[in-house]
Design an enzyme around this catalytic site. Sequence first.
Site, PDB file in Angstrom:
ATOM      1  CG  ASP A 134      -2.274   0.666   0.916  1.00 50.46           C
ATOM      2  OD1 ASP A 134      -2.255   1.852   0.531  1.00 50.46           O
ATOM      3  OD2 ASP A 134      -3.323   0.015   1.044  1.00 50.46           O
ATOM      4  CG  HIS A 162      -4.578   2.156  -1.940  1.00 62.33           C
ATOM      5  ND1 HIS A 162      -4.672   2.569  -0.630  1.00 62.33           N
ATOM      6  CD2 HIS A 162      -5.824   2.278  -2.452  1.00 62.33           C
ATOM      7  CE1 HIS A 162      -5.930   2.916  -0.350  1.00 62.33           C
ATOM      8  NE2 HIS A 162      -6.648   2.753  -1.447  1.00 62.33           N
ATOM      9  CD  GLU A 196     -10.182   4.049  -0.740  1.00 55.78           C
ATOM     10  OE1 GLU A 196     -10.963   4.710  -0.042  1.00 55.78           O
ATOM     11  OE2 GLU A 196      -9.175   3.500  -0.285  1.00 55.78           O
TER      12      GLU A 196
HETATM   13  C1  ACM Z   1     -10.773  -0.404   1.145  1.00 58.24           C
HETATM   14  O1  ACM Z   1     -11.209  -0.360   2.296  1.00 58.24           O
HETATM   15  N1  ACM Z   1     -10.219   0.681   0.589  1.00 58.24           N
HETATM   16  C2  ACM Z   1     -10.848  -1.591   0.347  1.00 58.24           C
END
Ligand code: ACM
Length: 513
Positions: free
Chosen positions: A45, A112, A188
């Site tokens: 991440d 991410h 995201e």
């Molecule tokens: C998430 O909680 N962004 C998958």
Amino acid sequence: DNPRFAWRGLMLDSSRHFQTIPEVKRFIDRMAAHKFNVFHWHLTDSHGWRIEIKKYPKLTEVGAWRNQPDYPKKGDKGRYGGFYTQEEIKDVIAYAKARHITIVPEVDMPGHSFAAVASYPRLGGLDKPQHVDYFFTYPANRQAFPSRHGFTDVLCVARPETVQFCKDVLDEVMALFPSEYIHIGGDEVEKHVWKQSKETQEFIKKNNLKNEDGLQSWFIQQIDNYLTSKGRKLLGWDEILQGGLAKNATVMSWQGEKGGIRAAKMGHDVVMSPQTYIYLDHGQSHSPLEPPHWPGHKPLNRVYNYEPIPPQLNAEEAKYILGVQANVWTAFIHKEWKLDLSTWPRATALAEVAWSPKEARDYNKFYTFMKQKHFKRLDYMEINYWRENTIDVGNWSPKDLKQNNEVVTMTFDLTGKVDKQKSEKLDLAFTYTSGAHALRIKEVSLLSGNKTVSVDQHDGHTGSSSKNNIYSVDLSKVQAGEKLTISVKAYGDGGNSSNGKVTLDTILTKRVN
Ligand code: ACM
């Protein structure tokens, strides 16, 4: 005794905070004790890349470390991080397998990805040095990440070498993990960087893609084709529905249930993991003693009462729901005691959701079982689980208060409500519930008979926001058999329209801060 669902999962985020191998193994042990069978390991991440990739050594030389203000202690500027070698990962996979748990690895792409882009800036499309993401404070105490202005956490997927990088990484991941499912994230994605990039826009046009959603969908389809060609299955967060779902994809529904419902109706497999019910990084109490957590309130009964088959699905569509999984994101979880506290006992509730027939579930029965048996088992397992014991002391309402900020004395009878043997120091909490005015508290005293035996004098308030609203009550000088009274000096801030409750909170958890 048969499991209701084939997928009974917990996810651990090892990026925002890094857990040692013994900590990861303990997490797995506790899962096994509760008959979970899927450990979803969030390995990459923006806050750190945690898996050794031999072809791209900088991912762990650079990407596994962040400059973290206030680490290791306030005022320091230490380097926080860590990673797992491939040998260590093999050992954990075997350890989990011996406990009937499959590890599903996640490498989050194309968003991410600050850690990947910090390691290899060409992956990000801005062609300038970038940094691994960090928190403003350590440990994190509010939901705030540093400004990302001028940087990007999204991979530039318009470049063939970026797509190749993803495939190379997945090759090493697949060589390690025998799991049929490989999680590629997909959540995201900050697409404004793609929108502003000439190179990306030309790629979108050349390939007849509709827009940035179309590009994401195209990218996920490339990865889906690749994993499928290797005999694996792509799993992604529900954003992979945007712009069109890849042919063989399985969807993990986290933004509520709608993504899962949509995918099941399209004939795709689904794992239900909605943040609206079962995100274990959210809070689980109204106690002011609960440590900082991601915003949200998901108490034990909400997790227990979650039903993974949405009523919108008919019997045929319901077959696509493989199961259920709770996620433990670790932005606020910097130590194992806090990981325990966020995960348990809510994961016990989820274990029943995942295993038991719907008709057999009854929260009152479950909670009685917890009190009679299972909390003791969690104690034997040395889990620092969350358990609160709130004693109602009383309420205040407008009739107790005056206008013009005039200080009043309110008294509450505590006789018979506390046991000095069990706890000498208790926390008295004032919690506003409604009205136009906050309560401002000046002083809290404890009287044993007519004698004041403990005083906590400080300014606190509780209203739309609360501060310093916990008062210490010391029972050590209380005389057996005497009447106990709490005496409070307080006023309604600007008027008497204020309602709230007074509670004594004893948190039975071993460690709360
Ligand atoms: C998430 O909680 N962004 C998958």
